[in-house]
Design an enzyme around this catalytic site. Structure first.
Site, short mmCIF file in Angstrom:
data_model
loop_
_atom_site.label_atom_id
_atom_site.label_comp_id
_atom_site.label_asym_id
_atom_site.label_seq_id
_atom_site.Cartn_x
_atom_site.Cartn_y
_atom_site.Cartn_z
N LYS A 116 1.03 -1.33 -0.40
CA LYS A 116 0.01 0.36 -0.14
C LYS A 116 0.58 1.30 -0.04
CE LYS A 116 -4.20 -1.45 2.18
NZ LYS A 116 -3.95 -3.10 1.83
N GLU A 200 -2.38 6.56 7.84
CA GLU A 200 -2.79 7.80 7.10
C GLU A 200 -3.98 8.67 7.65
OE1 GLU A 200 -3.83 6.27 2.21
OE2 GLU A 200 -5.01 5.40 3.74
N ARG A 293 -7.35 -8.21 -9.94
CA ARG A 293 -8.11 -9.73 -9.74
C ARG A 293 -9.20 -8.63 -9.77
NH1 ARG A 293 -10.37 -8.96 -5.39
NH2 ARG A 293 -9.46 -7.89 -3.20
#
Length: 445
Positions: A116, A200, A293
């Site tokens: 990430k 974050e 995906r």
């Protein structure tokens, strides 16, 4: 077109991939654990191979067993579905090294988006908006506190290698941050083998909106609209709809353009999803992650755009053009997907068991992608998802009404089931008006 495909997954997604493969005349090969031998996807495949016991590490997450099954059956391609090995770059490389087509993005894109922190830095460099956050992982609790001091509380504490809503916690102050940091790091080490933690900014009132992208064989990246995914429990989705009731034409154009830039930044091929957080009051959105995906919720995009995303995946893997004109893509109507889980509808705790009765709803605009039927057993070894109930209508109001009727007509006896939750949701004003956010489920409880 690829002549045969091995589906390295189980349940509803394996059954759904097999359905498209057989429609296209592609030989469909299933692999399954001993616990899943009696499930519909095994019976519906052209060929099936047992690859190990119930433990996923010894079956669905066992690359050697899956590749051995591919060799023994003469498979020419592997479709990983979602979960398990679908975002495992090493497995993608092993499939290619074995001379098989990988029905998914390249290993380089999976690697780039799998972390990430690396992903948000790449997106920022590509001009995709990212939330305020650290550009490096917090090495310890003191580093997390220092990062939060620059970002501002509350903060989200996230496993850098996580996905699917796992490995996340919110901290409102330093004391909570120190506690949650250790929890998330420990969880990440156990689950993902990587204890890196991202700090974050946390936004209390946001919507979770994502864009379906498709990297074509000719190198172009196209966007097939957005999906609203804000009905969640424990950061995991329960209901998705398309288009998002919070997104108008101008915001949609910005979202889709950013998603295309994200895909282009990593030379993306095949199906993927760019997930964003949206502030509905300001129209600001921030990159959350890219899922390399096929998503669980892909059917709502299929119904709104009239495409079969699994077919498009197979075509990309085969080097073929899409079935549609990317310049003429246009949405029609509204679609909603409900995740029918074997779990308590109040506390959402898993409740596996034998299925004594299973009756699926029918009617105009109703689709059910199911992994089970009467006589099967939902075991505790895998995710609690039993089926996906998807409805399509001319507009959102019609889609909601069809969903309400379909829920009433869906019977599951045996395991616990969350169908009553959806019946309750469809009576709640925030959902009916479309003015809800990611806290809607918490407010219902």
């Amino acid at each position: 077109m690829i002549e045969s495909v091995l589906v390295a997954n189980r349940g509803e997604i394996a059954r759904r991939i097999i359905r498209t493969a057989k429609r296209l005349g592609v030989r469909a090969i299933a692999v399954h654990s001993a616990a899943d031998a009696g499930l519909p996807f095994v019976a519906e495949a052209d060929e099936a191979v047992c690859i190990g016991p119930a433990n996923p590490a010894q079956s669905y997450r066992n690359p050697e067993a899956i590749l051995a099954a591919a060799r023994s059956t003469g498979a020419r391609a592997i479709h990983p579905g979602y979960g398990f090995l679908s975002e495992n770059a090493d497995f993608a490389r092993a499939v290619a090294a074995a001379g098989l087509a990988w029905v998914g993005p390249g290993a380089e894109a999976i690697t780039a988006m799998g972390d990430k922190i690396n992903a948000r830095n790449l997106m920022a460099a590509a001009g995709v908006p990212v939330a305020p956050g650290a550009t490096d992982p917090a090495k310890d609790a003191a580093g997390a506190v220092a990062a939060a001091g620059q970002i501002g509380y509350p903060v989200m504490v996230k496993a850098a290698a996580g996905g699917g809503g796992m490995g996340m916690a919110v901290a409102a102050d330093e004391a909570a941050l120190r506690t949650e940091y250790e929890k998330v790091r420990g969880f990440a080490e156990r689950m993902f083998g990587d204890g890196a933690v991202l700090i974050e900014r946390f936004f209390p009132r946001v919507r979770h909106v994502e864009v379906q992208i498709l990297g074509l064989a000719d190198g172009r990246v196209v966007a097939l609209g957005e999906r609203e995914c804000s009905v969640q429990r424990r950061n995991q989705k329960l209901l998705e709809e398309a288009p998002s009731p919070a997104v108008g034409p101008e915001l949609r154009a910005r979202l889709l353009a950013a998603a295309v830039r994200a895909g282009e930044a990593v030379n993306y091929r095949n199906a993927g999803t760019v997930e964003c957080l949206l502030d509905p009051t300001t129209g600001e959105f921030f990159f959350l992650e890219m899922n390399t995906r096929l998503q669980v919720e892909h059917p709502v995009t299929e119904l709104v755009y009239g495409v079969d995303l699994v077919e498009e995946q197979l075509r990309v893997a085969a080097g073929l053009p899409p079935t549609f004109d990317p310049e003429a893509l246009a949405p029609r109507g509204h679609a909603i997907e409900l995740r029918i889980n074997a779990e308590d509808p109040k506390r959402f705790l898993p409740g596996p068991g034998a299925i004594a009765e299973w009756v699926e709803p029918t009617g105009p605009g109703v689709r059910v992608d199911s992994g089970y039927t009467a006589g099967n057993t939902v075991t505790p070894f895998y995710d609690s998802l039993m089926a996906k109930l998807i409805v399509h209508g001319a507009d959102r109001a019609e889609a909601i009404e069809r969903a309400r009727r379909a829920v009433a007509g869906f019977t599951v006896v045996g395991p616990k089931c969350n169908l009553p939750f959806f019946a309750e949701l469809f009576e709640r004003e925030p959902f009916l008006t479309g003015e809800y956010d990611t806290a809607i489920v918490a407010r219902m409880r």
